[in-house]
Design an enzyme around this catalytic site. Structure first.
Site, mmCIF file in Angstrom:
data_model
loop_
_atom_site.group_PDB
_atom_site.id
_atom_site.type_symbol
_atom_site.label_atom_id
_atom_site.label_comp_id
_atom_site.label_asym_id
_atom_site.label_seq_id
_atom_site.Cartn_x
_atom_site.Cartn_y
_atom_site.Cartn_z
ATOM 1 N N CYS A 144 0.738 -1.137 0.156
ATOM 2 C CA CYS A 144 0.096 -0.093 -0.022
ATOM 3 C C CYS A 144 1.036 1.213 -0.116
ATOM 4 O O CYS A 144 1.456 1.733 -0.960
ATOM 5 C CB CYS A 144 -0.978 -0.003 1.185
ATOM 6 S SG CYS A 144 -2.467 1.016 1.120
ATOM 7 N N HIS A 191 -3.678 -5.434 1.173
ATOM 8 C CA HIS A 191 -3.387 -5.834 2.624
ATOM 9 C C HIS A 191 -3.947 -7.194 2.877
ATOM 10 O O HIS A 191 -4.640 -7.835 2.253
ATOM 11 C CB HIS A 191 -4.089 -4.890 3.821
ATOM 12 C CG HIS A 191 -3.810 -3.505 3.696
ATOM 13 N ND1 HIS A 191 -2.553 -3.049 4.287
ATOM 14 C CD2 HIS A 191 -4.266 -2.387 3.209
ATOM 15 C CE1 HIS A 191 -2.529 -1.781 3.937
ATOM 16 N NE2 HIS A 191 -3.420 -1.191 3.310
#
Length: 483
Positions: free
Chosen positions: A329, A427
């Site tokens: 991310c 994630h």
């Protein structure tokens, strides 16, 4: 319909854990139950079935209830992006960023969202199990409170008060908290739970007797300190390690000031073949097989922090010696040429040079991407599932060499042509056994032991419910839950 609320004398007193335990215990009674946290401040979040964002702890509590996470379970989520400001997420969607003073005035609006969610859940489930935030006795935060007693008063629900004896001063915490509440709030507290006790309960009994006599409130039970219990934390890094095998992979994670979703690393911390080390400010990155750049709520400022600590130089040295590098991310965004924030979403508007390791650039946009996804990791074509929570749009030639091929036809992330660097927006990578094993093999671990992280979490939720049965007054709990 019954609503029962757990509040704590301090942060990290055990509210999330007790609510998780009670959710599974109520479910065991054959009663449908749903978790609820009016207001949460955390950088660990999860994507819900209805495409929103809630605190990670409520997603775990949903698992304890046998439910899919939903935005009504945590209608107000605050994600700090500075020491004085936070992104405000209402019903799963980011609506604004404001400082603490402005949010104090906004709380009356946020309370409407809280009560609307609670009303919907109350209509659908016989028991709503509520988690407070911080302490109800924070005098400076009591005006307009929506997280603790302000909510309890609004919906007229009973409260359990939990305190952590391992910190010391447990009787002062409980009595002091009670004393700072108004008479109506004091009457709402139906009992105490003491958490993380070690030793002979007989030695504690005189204190429990005194507490009950002093306050007129029962001690519902004393929960023992459990060394190897694991549930995802809302904020604090859990640095405990599981027992390790003789041959382990060395993994290093630089801890950034605005690190987000550090629960990504919990499966590695629990893996018997992984030595996971968090490196903090002023520390030198040691020799490692794999360095992981984590998610960040403020990518440009965290990138500056990374450089100020000399970690950029250490990353380049690590790569020269053949080590692997993974960016997740915000960590993915750092790997590129530049990070642009023209709207000032995470701080002052502007651009920052990235690490320049992959050929792409990221621009932060107002609309956040929130998805639960499934696909195949390009490494070994391994099955992977995870979730996306990001405001960045990343474009560039490096994306043609994707890290993940998603089931919806999209590609995610990038890999370097030499195979040393992988970046992804996903994630939860390491929660997928196949993807986790593939990444560990890529990092240098030859004979990887598969670990069922979801199964480990389920096991610990069951253990928590067992603790409720053994150590708490279940008769009183049944009465409070309307069972």
């Amino acid at each position: 319909m019954t609503t029962l609320m757990v509040q704590g004398t301090t942060s990290d007193a055990g509210k999330s854990t007790l609510v998780t335990a009670l959710c599974r215990w109520v479910k065991r009674q054959g009663v449908r139950v749903v978790p609820f946290k009016p207001q949460n401040m955390a950088l660990n979040s999860a994507v819900t079935a209805d495409g929103g964002e809630i605190g990670r702890a409520q997603a775990v509590q949903a698992q304890a209830c046998g439910l899919e996470p939903h935005t009504d379970m945590n209608p107000v989520l605050l994600k700090p992006n500075s020491d004085t400001g936070a992104q405000v997420i209402i019903h799963g969607r980011a609506v604004t960023t404001m400082n603490a003073v402005a949010y104090h005035d906004y709380k009356s609006i946020a309370m409407q969202a809280v009560l609307a969610s609670h009303e919907r859940l109350s209509a659908a489930y016989p028991v709503v199990m509520v988690e407070g935030a911080g302490s109800p006795a924070e005098i400076n935060l009591r005006a307009g409170d929506i997280a603790n007693m302000g909510f309890a008063e609004a919906v007229d629900c009973p409260v359990l008060l939990i305190a952590d004896i391992n910190r010391g001063g447990v009787f002062a915490h409980l009595v002091g908290t009670l004393e700072l509440l108004s008479p109506s709030e004091q009457a709402r507290v139906k009992g105490f739970v003491i958490n993380r006790f070690r030793g002979d309960l007989a030695l504690l009994q005189p204190g429990l007797d005194w507490l009950e006599a002093r306050t007129g409130k029962p001690v519902i039970g004393v929960l023992p300190y459990v060394m190897d219990l694991h549930l995802e934390a809302e904020d604090g890094l859990d640095r405990r390690q599981a027992d390790k095998a003789e041959q382990v992979l060395k993994v290093v994670v630089p801890v950034l000031p605005r690190i987000s979703n550090h629960t990504d690393f919990d499966p590695l911390r629990l893996h018997p073949q992984v030595d996971l080390q968090f490196i903090g400010p002023g520390q030198v990155i040691p020799p490692a097989d794999l360095i992981i750049l984590p998610g960040s709520k403020s990518v440009r400022s965290d990138l500056a922090f990374l450089r100020a600590n000399g970690w950029e130089t250490a990353i380049h040295r690590h790569l020269r010696y053949g080590g692997k590098l993974l960016g997740i991310c915000g960590g993915l965004q750092m790997l590129g040429q530049h990070v642009h924030d023209p709207l000032g979403l995470e701080g002052a508007a502007g651009s920052s040079a990235g690490l320049g390791l992959l050929d792409f650039e990221t621009t932060l946009e107002r609309e956040k991407q929130l998805r639960n996804v499934r696909g195949r990791l390009a490494l070994e074509d391994a099955e992977v599932s995870g979730y996306e929570i990001h405001a960045g749009v990343t474009l560039g030639p490096a994306l043609e060499h994707a890290a993940v091929h998603l089931d919806d036809g999209r590609c995610d992330g990038a890999r370097s042509l030499d195979g040393q660097i992988v970046g992804t927006y996903l994630h939860g990578l390491f929660e997928s056994p196949a993807a986790s094993s593939a990444l560990l093999r890529w990092s240098g671990l030859e004979d990887v032991q598969a670990v069922d992280y979801h199964g480990l979490r389920e096991r610990d939720i069951e253990r928590l419910a067992d603790l409720v049965e053994r150590h708490l007054d279940t008769g009183l709990l049944r009465e409070l839950c309307g069972i």
